[in-house]
Design an enzyme around this catalytic site. Structure first.
Site, PDB file in Angstrom:
ATOM      1  N   HIS A  50       0.857  -1.213   0.000  1.00 53.81           N
ATOM      2  CA  HIS A  50       0.000   0.000   0.000  1.00 53.81           C
ATOM      3  C   HIS A  50       0.881   1.246   0.000  1.00 53.81           C
ATOM      4  O   HIS A  50       1.462   1.604   1.021  1.00 53.81           O
ATOM      5  CB  HIS A  50      -0.905   0.006   1.239  1.00 53.81           C
ATOM      6  CG  HIS A  50      -1.807   1.199   1.321  1.00 53.81           C
ATOM      7  ND1 HIS A  50      -3.123   1.107   1.694  1.00 53.81           N
ATOM      8  CD2 HIS A  50      -1.598   2.516   1.086  1.00 53.81           C
ATOM      9  CE1 HIS A  50      -3.680   2.302   1.672  1.00 53.81           C
ATOM     10  NE2 HIS A  50      -2.766   3.190   1.311  1.00 53.81           N
ATOM     11  N   HIS A  76       1.423   5.351  -2.118  1.00 51.24           N
ATOM     12  CA  HIS A  76       0.917   6.350  -3.076  1.00 51.24           C
ATOM     13  C   HIS A  76       2.064   6.951  -3.868  1.00 51.24           C
ATOM     14  O   HIS A  76       3.004   7.488  -3.284  1.00 51.24           O
ATOM     15  CB  HIS A  76       0.186   7.474  -2.324  1.00 51.24           C
ATOM     16  CG  HIS A  76      -0.964   6.976  -1.525  1.00 51.24           C
ATOM     17  ND1 HIS A  76      -2.253   6.978  -1.996  1.00 51.24           N
ATOM     18  CD2 HIS A  76      -1.027   6.416  -0.285  1.00 51.24           C
ATOM     19  CE1 HIS A  76      -3.064   6.449  -1.084  1.00 51.24           C
ATOM     20  NE2 HIS A  76      -2.342   6.104  -0.029  1.00 51.24           N
ATOM     21  N   ASP A 110       1.681   2.876   3.437  1.00 48.60           N
ATOM     22  CA  ASP A 110       0.807   4.021   3.217  1.00 48.60           C
ATOM     23  C   ASP A 110       1.605   5.320   3.162  1.00 48.60           C
ATOM     24  O   ASP A 110       1.165   6.352   3.666  1.00 48.60           O
ATOM     25  CB  ASP A 110      -0.292   4.112   4.284  1.00 48.60           C
ATOM     26  CG  ASP A 110      -1.403   5.076   3.866  1.00 48.60           C
ATOM     27  OD1 ASP A 110      -1.476   5.425   2.671  1.00 48.60           O
ATOM     28  OD2 ASP A 110      -2.178   5.484   4.736  1.00 48.60           O
ATOM     29  N   HIS A 141     -10.274   0.798   2.421  1.00 53.85           N
ATOM     30  CA  HIS A 141     -10.024   1.876   3.382  1.00 53.85           C
ATOM     31  C   HIS A 141     -11.187   1.806   4.365  1.00 53.85           C
ATOM     32  O   HIS A 141     -12.288   2.251   4.070  1.00 53.85           O
ATOM     33  CB  HIS A 141      -9.968   3.247   2.688  1.00 53.85           C
ATOM     34  CG  HIS A 141      -9.643   4.342   3.654  1.00 53.85           C
ATOM     35  ND1 HIS A 141      -8.435   5.005   3.657  1.00 53.85           N
ATOM     36  CD2 HIS A 141     -10.337   4.844   4.695  1.00 53.85           C
ATOM     37  CE1 HIS A 141      -8.408   5.876   4.650  1.00 53.85           C
ATOM     38  NE2 HIS A 141      -9.558   5.807   5.295  1.00 53.85           N
ATOM     39  N   LYS A 144     -10.183  -1.401  -5.064  1.00 54.27           N
ATOM     40  CA  LYS A 144     -10.004  -0.650  -3.822  1.00 54.27           C
ATOM     41  C   LYS A 144     -11.277   0.116  -3.484  1.00 54.27           C
ATOM     42  O   LYS A 144     -11.751   0.924  -4.289  1.00 54.27           O
ATOM     43  CB  LYS A 144      -8.833   0.336  -3.999  1.00 54.27           C
ATOM     44  CG  LYS A 144      -8.695   1.359  -2.887  1.00 54.27           C
ATOM     45  CD  LYS A 144      -8.030   0.803  -1.651  1.00 54.27           C
ATOM     46  CE  LYS A 144      -8.087   1.789  -0.508  1.00 54.27           C
ATOM     47  NZ  LYS A 144      -6.811   2.115   0.090  1.00 54.27           N
ATOM     48  N   HIS A 199      -4.113  -0.346   6.293  1.00 53.68           N
ATOM     49  CA  HIS A 199      -3.620   0.489   7.398  1.00 53.68           C
ATOM     50  C   HIS A 199      -4.469   0.335   8.657  1.00 53.68           C
ATOM     51  O   HIS A 199      -5.078   1.284   9.127  1.00 53.68           O
ATOM     52  CB  HIS A 199      -3.467   1.954   6.994  1.00 53.68           C
ATOM     53  CG  HIS A 199      -4.530   2.476   6.052  1.00 53.68           C
ATOM     54  ND1 HIS A 199      -5.877   2.362   6.296  1.00 53.68           N
ATOM     55  CD2 HIS A 199      -4.430   3.127   4.876  1.00 53.68           C
ATOM     56  CE1 HIS A 199      -6.556   2.911   5.301  1.00 53.68           C
ATOM     57  NE2 HIS A 199      -5.701   3.381   4.428  1.00 53.68           N
TER      58      HIS A 199
HETATM   59  C1  NCD Z   1      -3.751   8.948   1.726  1.00 58.75           C
HETATM   60  C2  NCD Z   1      -3.444   9.934   0.609  1.00 58.75           C
HETATM   61  O1  NCD Z   1      -2.945  11.037   0.897  1.00 58.75           O
HETATM   62  O2  NCD Z   1      -3.681   9.610  -0.555  1.00 58.75           O
HETATM   63  N1  NCD Z   1      -3.813   9.674   2.959  1.00 58.75           N
HETATM   64  C3  NCD Z   1      -3.659   9.172   4.202  1.00 58.75           C
HETATM   65  O3  NCD Z   1      -3.802   9.935   5.155  1.00 58.75           O
HETATM   66  N2  NCD Z   1      -3.341   7.922   4.407  1.00 58.75           N
HETATM   67  C4  NCD Z   1      -4.993   8.219   1.418  1.00 58.75           C
HETATM   68  C5  NCD Z   1      -5.239   7.008   2.277  1.00 58.75           C
HETATM   69  O4  NCD Z   1      -4.625   5.969   2.081  1.00 58.75           O
HETATM   70  O5  NCD Z   1      -6.065   7.101   3.175  1.00 58.75           O
HETATM   71 ZN    ZN Z   2      -3.117   5.159   1.573  1.00 63.77          ZN
END
Ligand code: NCD
Ligand code: ZN
Length: 343
Positions: free
Chosen positions: A14, A16, A247, A136, A99, A174
């Protein structure tokens, strides 16, 4: 004293990567240590089709640090998906799964699902194709306290999804509470990812003295000591159900400190594996790190375990304040603090 450890090369289930210049900067860090990453589809234009997924995968892989790096893309689920395209993409390994973002639960979840029952037909497809539903797991509603969003999601939605689609593989992403850990532990066909920050921070690190620390603000918000301890136990000991998912979620520092548009997300990829190693060492569980980082994840997803090995050396390093390149400036998680391990 242990001075170095070897583990099978990890995967991050996981993370981004965003897009454009940000993507180029952050992809390097994740692909430096991991063989595979699940790249979250909540980009500014969410990834909902096979064409978008193929293009996004290519873009990430062409910016990666190692040649054999692989990006796996889940579909951002909405109630208006093209189901033929979705099924085709699952069958052809273009989507690794789907997702679920409940509407307005986190960054770029405004296209997420309002009425989860409306996408039960999508869960049916995932179950039939033996693909994973990534969740999520938070319910954002006015009457729900921000610290209870995970619990409400479990009680009001996840419980029913679990019991309706018994063979559907689900990842509660998470996991942030002891309630969540317990749910994963007692139910079948469900795994959980755990971030480093949920094992290092409690709510006092975010909300103290009437001032929010924006760099510790993420979704799900970090919770109490009891939750932190339960997450550490889940990651470090006695089970196969939890695996690595950082995350790591970068936002430009200027978007973090502008208080009216405070963005949720913590950026940890420059040091996340090292942070996990620190935590496992503190728990006297370094011997279990490899299970968490490199074995439980692929086993759950039904993928091969990586063949390469990576070495962590016991070298103390300080995490730099920022990741900075061109127009990109991101505050690093754990900035200014020392870590005992180095890849
Ligand atoms: C994530 C994001 O910024 O894309 N933010 C976060 O606080 N974890 C999105 C997510 O995974 O919830
Ligand atoms: Zn995330």
């Amino acid at each position: 004293m242990t001075t170095s450890i070897k583990i099978i090369q990890p995967d991050d289930w996981h993370v981004h990567f965003r897009e454009d210049e940000m993507l180029k900067v952050v992809t390097k860090y994740s692909s430096r240590v991991n063989r595979r990453c699940i790249a979250m589809p909540n980009t500014s234009n969410p990834i909902t089709s096979s064409d978008q997924a193929s293009a996004y995968k290519k873009l990430i892989e062409s910016n990666s640090y190692n040649e054999n790096f692989e990006a796996l893309i889940p579909c951002y689920l909405t109630d208006s998906l093209n189901l033929n395209d979705f099924t085709f993409a699952l069958q052809n390994n273009i989507f690794v799964g789907g997702k679920l973002y409940p509407n307005n639960a986190t960054t770029n979840s405004q296209h997420g699902v309002n009425d989860i029952k409306k996408i039960y037909n999508i869960f049916e497809i995932l179950e039939k194709e033996n693909r994973v539903l990534l969740i999520h797991g938070e319910l954002n509603r006015d009457d729900i306290d921000i610290f209870d969003r995970e619990k409400y999601f479990i009680d009001e939605e996840l419980f029913q999804i679990r019991n309706t689609f018994k063979d559907l593989k689900i990842v509660l992403e998470h996991v942030s509470s002891s309630y969540g850990v317990d749910f994963v532990n007692v139910n079948k066909n469900i795994g959980g990812t755990i971030t480093p920050h949920h094992m290092l921070l409690t709510k006092d690190d975010v909300f103290k003295n009437e001032k929010i620390n924006p760099h510790h603000y993420c979704m799900p918000v970090v919770k109490n000591e009891e939750d932190l301890l339960s997450l550490r136990k889940a990651a470090c000991f006695d089970n196969d159900k939890f695996f690595l998912g950082t995350d790591s979620a970068p936002h430009l520092t200027k978007d973090k400190i502008q208080h009216e548009s405070l963005k949720a997300g913590i950026f940890s990829s420059p040091c996340s594996l090292e942070l996990y190693a620190n935590i496992f060492e503190e728990e006297h569980a370094l011997h279990n790190l490899e299970k968490f980082s490199s074995i439980n994840g692929p086993q759950f997803y039904g993928l091969d375990i990586n063949s390469q090995v990576l070495t962590l050396n016991k070298i103390e390093t300080e995490v730099p304040e920022y990741t900075e390149e061109g127009n990109i400036k991101i505050k690093n998680f754990f900035a200014g603090k020392k870590i005992n391990w180095k890849v």
